[in-house]
Design an enzyme around this catalytic site. Structure first.
Site, PDB file in Angstrom:
ATOM      1  N   ASP A 138       0.878  -1.175   0.000  1.00  0.00           N
ATOM      2  CA  ASP A 138       0.000   0.000   0.000  1.00  0.00           C
ATOM      3  C   ASP A 138       0.910   1.218   0.000  1.00  0.00           C
ATOM      4  O   ASP A 138       1.642   1.448   0.970  1.00  0.00           O
ATOM      5  CB  ASP A 138      -0.897   0.010   1.239  1.00  0.00           C
ATOM      6  CG  ASP A 138      -1.909  -1.110   1.228  1.00  0.00           C
ATOM      7  OD1 ASP A 138      -2.500  -1.366   0.172  1.00  0.00           O
ATOM      8  OD2 ASP A 138      -2.108  -1.747   2.286  1.00  0.00           O
ATOM      9  N   ASP A 177     -13.544  -3.226  -1.222  1.00  0.00           N
ATOM     10  CA  ASP A 177     -13.390  -2.902   0.197  1.00  0.00           C
ATOM     11  C   ASP A 177     -14.775  -2.950   0.828  1.00  0.00           C
ATOM     12  O   ASP A 177     -15.674  -2.199   0.429  1.00  0.00           O
ATOM     13  CB  ASP A 177     -12.786  -1.510   0.371  1.00  0.00           C
ATOM     14  CG  ASP A 177     -11.381  -1.415  -0.209  1.00  0.00           C
ATOM     15  OD1 ASP A 177     -10.683  -2.439  -0.231  1.00  0.00           O
ATOM     16  OD2 ASP A 177     -10.988  -0.311  -0.639  1.00  0.00           O
TER      17      ASP A 177
END
Length: 263
Positions: free
Chosen positions: A24, A143
């Site tokens: 990330d 998500d």
């Protein structure tokens, strides 16, 4: 003929599972938080990518986590630098909203691209990418967060709730041409309490494409659990790898000891 749920279970249980570290990236650095907030530095993405390639990770995922929220494209120079360090399949996501973005990432070293917010806002983008590059090139990242008794899809790095129920969206993404689903439980992300096996199992039974589990890995038993209980095709993690809490070679040995075949 499309495979049945039973076919998927039988085939998936005999196929080699994949272990996937995830970078990330924000402002050129690898970061990691808990439940998508309180980000802290986790190292240089180029250096980490090299380490994971050396450790025989099965794939690597690179997510430019602030690109969409900041209204910009993925940083190509950093993607190229990472791609030069690895010899494993490379998936890139963040800020992809059109064919040209995917094409640029492909030229920068991507083997697959991951789309999330743009796919929800423009579902036809999934079909466009699959038609242009092949289904195997398209990973739809989802998500999800549990709210008022239901799982809902969230966008912009988890900042924005949508009206899409997670189960309906992943099935729609498959119908449009997604080659894989990367599902991150926001409730479990960064907690190190284990993957959301119940949610993953239920979703997996309704898909005929590979499902990648993300969110919650804290020890090697958690990987064994998600493969045995949810029968996912791959497990993705970040902090346990970045901070040296689990080495990928040791993890693969442990999985083998538990009868789980990895690549």
């Amino acid at each position: 003929m499309e495979p049945t749920f039973t076919d998927k279970i039988l085939n998936s249980s005999t196929l080699a599972k994949r272990i996937i570290p995830c970078l990330d990236v924000k402002d050129g650095r690898t970061v990691k938080g808990v439940n998508f907030i309180n980000l802290r530095d986790a190292g240089d993405p180029v250096e980490l990518a090299w380490q994971y390639s050396q450790q025989c990770a099965d794939e690597l995922v690179f997510l430019d986590i602030s690109a969409t929220n900041e209204g910009r494209k993925t940083t190509l120079d950093l993607v190229k630098a990472v791609a030069e360090q690895i010899n494993i399949p490379f998936t890139i996501g963040g800020g992809i909203s059109e064919i040209a973005d995917a094409d640029a990432l492909l030229n920068a070293g991507a083997d697959k691209i991951s789309i999330n917010s743009a796919a929800v806002r423009n579902p036809d983008l999934i079909k466009q990418l699959a038609d242009a590059f092949g289904k195997q090139f398209v990973v739809v990242a989802v998500d999800t967060r549990f709210i008022d008794g239901q799982n809902y899809v969230h966008l912009n790095g988890g900042r924005l709730k949508t009206d899409w129920e997670t189960f309906k969206w992943v099935k729609r993404a498959e119908e449009l041409g997604a080659g894989e689903i990367l599902l991150t439980s926001m409730d479990y992300d960064g907690t190190k309490n284990g993957f959301d096996c119940d949610l993953l199992s239920e979703i997996n039974l309704n898909l005929t494409i590979p499902l990648i589990a993300s969110g919650g890995a804290g020890n090697m038993q958690h990987f064994t659990d998600v493969f045995q209980k949810a029968n996912v095709d791959a497990a993705l993690a970040a902090s346990v790898f970045h901070y040296g809490e689990i080495s990928i070679p040791d993890l693969k040995k442990e999985l083998k000891r538990n009868g789980i075949c990895t690549r």
